[in-house]
Motif scaffolding. Structure first.
Motif, PDB file in Angstrom:
ATOM      1  N   SER A  52       5.098  13.060   0.427  1.00 32.84           N
ATOM      2  CA  SER A  52       5.085  13.023   2.067  1.00 32.84           C
ATOM      3  C   SER A  52       6.727  12.711   3.023  1.00 32.84           C
ATOM      4  N   TYR A  53       7.205  13.253   3.698  1.00 29.47           N
ATOM      5  CA  TYR A  53       8.125  13.615   4.315  1.00 29.47           C
ATOM      6  C   TYR A  53       8.726  12.578   5.238  1.00 29.47           C
ATOM      7  N   TYR A  54      10.145  12.080   5.346  1.00 27.18           N
ATOM      8  CA  TYR A  54      10.646  11.225   6.459  1.00 27.18           C
ATOM      9  C   TYR A  54      11.474  10.986   6.251  1.00 27.18           C
ATOM     10  N   ARG A  55      11.848  10.643   8.001  1.00 30.83           N
ATOM     11  CA  ARG A  55      13.353  11.045   8.329  1.00 30.83           C
ATOM     12  C   ARG A  55      14.006   9.925   9.033  1.00 30.83           C
ATOM     13  N   CYS A  56      15.160  10.416   9.270  1.00 29.39           N
ATOM     14  CA  CYS A  56      15.441   8.608  10.015  1.00 29.39           C
ATOM     15  C   CYS A  56      15.240   7.936  11.183  1.00 29.39           C
ATOM     16  N   THR A  57      14.974   7.139  11.241  1.00 26.18           N
ATOM     17  CA  THR A  57      13.817   6.841  12.465  1.00 26.18           C
ATOM     18  C   THR A  57      15.109   7.111  13.872  1.00 26.18           C
ATOM     19  N   PHE A  58      16.478   6.390  13.412  1.00 20.60           N
ATOM     20  CA  PHE A  58      17.669   6.813  14.218  1.00 20.60           C
ATOM     21  C   PHE A  58      17.897   8.611  14.437  1.00 20.60           C
ATOM     22  N   ARG A  59      17.580   9.550  13.826  1.00 19.56           N
ATOM     23  CA  ARG A  59      17.922  11.343  14.291  1.00 19.56           C
ATOM     24  C   ARG A  59      18.150  11.279  15.865  1.00 19.56           C
ATOM     25  N   LYS A  60      16.970  11.014  16.217  1.00 15.74           N
ATOM     26  CA  LYS A  60      17.737  11.104  18.144  1.00 15.74           C
ATOM     27  C   LYS A  60      18.477  10.907  18.360  1.00 15.74           C
ATOM     28  N   THR A  61      18.589   9.022  18.504  1.00 17.55           N
ATOM     29  CA  THR A  61      19.053   8.345  19.006  1.00 17.55           C
ATOM     30  C   THR A  61      20.431   8.082  18.403  1.00 17.55           C
TER      31      THR A  61
ATOM     32  N   GLU B 125       0.396  -1.271   0.116  1.00 20.92           N
ATOM     33  CA  GLU B 125       0.130   0.157  -0.051  1.00 20.92           C
ATOM     34  C   GLU B 125       1.269   1.243  -0.234  1.00 20.92           C
ATOM     35  N   GLY B 126       1.991   0.999   0.059  1.00 25.49           N
ATOM     36  CA  GLY B 126       3.016   2.144   0.048  1.00 25.49           C
ATOM     37  C   GLY B 126       4.186   1.943  -0.623  1.00 25.49           C
ATOM     38  N   PRO B 127       4.498   3.466  -0.188  1.00 31.99           N
ATOM     39  CA  PRO B 127       5.644   3.490  -0.935  1.00 31.99           C
ATOM     40  C   PRO B 127       7.137   2.429  -1.146  1.00 31.99           C
ATOM     41  N   LEU B 128       8.036   1.976  -1.403  1.00 41.37           N
ATOM     42  CA  LEU B 128       8.691   1.172  -1.185  1.00 41.37           C
ATOM     43  C   LEU B 128      10.052   1.192   0.280  1.00 41.37           C
ATOM     44  N   HIS B 129       9.888   0.449   1.142  1.00 41.04           N
ATOM     45  CA  HIS B 129      11.077  -0.096   2.423  1.00 41.04           C
ATOM     46  C   HIS B 129      12.266   0.121   1.521  1.00 41.04           C
ATOM     47  N   ASP B 130      13.102   0.732   1.687  1.00 42.74           N
ATOM     48  CA  ASP B 130      14.474   0.774   1.280  1.00 42.74           C
ATOM     49  C   ASP B 130      15.915  -0.049   2.197  1.00 42.74           C
ATOM     50  N   GLY B 131      14.918  -0.946   2.931  1.00 46.63           N
ATOM     51  CA  GLY B 131      16.106  -1.164   4.290  1.00 46.63           C
ATOM     52  C   GLY B 131      16.322   0.039   4.924  1.00 46.63           C
ATOM     53  N   TYR B 132      16.475   1.123   5.152  1.00 47.62           N
ATOM     54  CA  TYR B 132      16.798   1.824   6.433  1.00 47.62           C
ATOM     55  C   TYR B 132      14.799   1.995   7.202  1.00 47.62           C
ATOM     56  N   SER B 133      14.990   2.582   8.393  1.00 49.15           N
ATOM     57  CA  SER B 133      13.726   2.687   9.140  1.00 49.15           C
ATOM     58  C   SER B 133      13.397   4.073   8.946  1.00 49.15           C
ATOM     59  N   TRP B 134      12.435   4.844   8.421  1.00 50.55           N
ATOM     60  CA  TRP B 134      12.360   6.026   7.802  1.00 50.55           C
ATOM     61  C   TRP B 134      10.714   6.457   9.024  1.00 50.55           C
TER      62      TRP B 134
END
Length: 353
Positions: free
Chosen positions: A176-185, A151-160
């Motif tokens: 849609s705007y995504y950032r890396c899940t690990f931006r905070k950590t 249903e959505g855009p491809l997952h490219d192996g990174y966590s967004w």
DNA sequence: GTTATTTGACCCGC
DNA sequence: GCGGGTCAAATAAC
């Protein structure tokens, strides 16, 4: 100015020497039954060193040279889809002057800072300058068969992590705007924009920006994203069609996320989006294909950073691997060692600005 | 309770 | 002023 030249030369020489030493080590290891990972990591280091060296050279290239090189490279039959220069040559010259001046300011401000803490305002300014203007950006056109339940855009192996959606004026579908899940950590500043293609609703245009410094690349799969919402096209089912085309900006843009690179680091995001010189001469695919700037991550098949497309650690310097807040983080890095800053605890307090 | 997503507001460059 | 990009509070999902 003399001192600038001094540290630049020092850094340059250091990088070249390091590249040579690692190359020598690679040569020694070559006949040994060491792991491919080991060799790949050495290769990575070599290219990283040369990336840095070249960036330093580029940084110091006289304006006239830059312009000449740009003109030459933009005429290259191999260069593809570099941003067309709309500006009048005079404007280009002024822009380059301005940009060079800014770049120099940022680098020198960092390297030469005698203060234990760089002013936050300076960091902030530097960050936005780099992130908005200089962080590499490239676009992929990805086709996915939605009939299969994706249903959505491809997952490219990174966590967004999605942080925004916007209706775009001239576009049928929102972006849609995504950032890396690990931006905070982990202070990873990679972002991507996903927009459904108007021509082909089954396709998505994905624009990546910035490099992953989080070491949570495709292999780790450390993600909490809903499986149904993203397609992992690394492991896509046969029915899934994936197209890549129109790598519009920086096929070499740093996506380096090897552990090693984070330690070693990388001028990662200092590949200049708006710098005609870097776009055409340092970053154009022709340059990459034919010479020094091709990342090992693209070359190797089993390496730690075997990216599915031409990610590169090109131009990486040092990962300012900061654990952070939501605040902007420097995503460019440089070798403290190479400029004589040996203290690994160099106070780069990105945490609270 | 924690984490991710949504969405209106805000910022900034053009 | 407009539009793209980001922020952050509210909400949803787990």
């Amino acid at each position: 100015m003399e001192s600038e030249k001094s540290w630049e030369q020092h850094a340059l020489v250091n990088e070249l020497i390091e590249g040579m030493e690692v190359a020598r080590k690679l040569k020694e290891d070559w006949s040994l039954p060491s792991s491919a990972d080991s060799r790949n990591s050495l290769l990575q280091r070599i290219l990283s060193s040369y990336d840095k060296a070249l960036l330093i050279l580029k940084w110091n290239a006289p304006i006239s040279n830059s312009q000449t090189m740009h003109q030459e490279s933009s005429q290259s039959p191999l260069s593809i889809q570099t941003s067309p220069l709309r500006e009048h040559p005079k404007e280009v010259h002024h822009q380059q002057l301005k940009q060079n001046s800014k770049k120099r300011f940022v680098l020198l401000g960092y390297f030469n800072s005698t203060s234990q803490h760089i002013q936050k305002s300076t960091l902030y300014t530097c960050f936005f300058f780099f992130f908005r203007k200089m962080v590499p950006k490239w676009t992929r056109h990805v086709r996915v068969n939605i009939d299969n339940g994706f249903e959505g855009p491809l997952h490219d192996g990174y966590s967004w992590r999605k942080y925004g959606q916007k209706d775009i004026l001239s576009a049928k579908y929102p972006r849609s705007y995504y950032r890396c899940t690990f931006r905070k950590t982990m202070g990873c500043c990679a972002t991507k924009q996903v927009q459904r293609s108007e021509e082909d609703p089954n396709a998505f245009d994905i624009t990546y920006r910035g490099s992953h410094t989080c070491c949570k690349g495709p292999k780790s799969q450390d993600t909490k994203e809903k499986p149904h919402s993203n397609v992992d096209f690394h492991h896509a089912k046969p029915s899934l069609t994936v197209e890549t085309e129109n790598v519009t900006a920086h096929p070499l843009a740093s996506f380096g996320c090897t552990t090693q690179d984070n330690q070693h680091s990388l001028f990662s995001s200092m590949v200049l989006e708006n710098d005609p010189f870097s776009q055409t001469s340092l970053l154009s695919p022709n340059t990459a294909e034919s010479s020094y700037f091709l990342s090992p991550s693209f070359l190797v098949s089993d390496g730690v950073c075997n990216k599915p497309w031409p990610y590169s650690d090109a131009a990486g310097i040092v990962s300012a691997d900061t654990s952070t807040t939501n605040s902007p983080i420097f995503d460019f890095n440089f070798s403290l060692h190479s400029v004589g800053i040996e203290d690994s605890k160099f106070p780069f307090d990105a945490l609270d600005f």
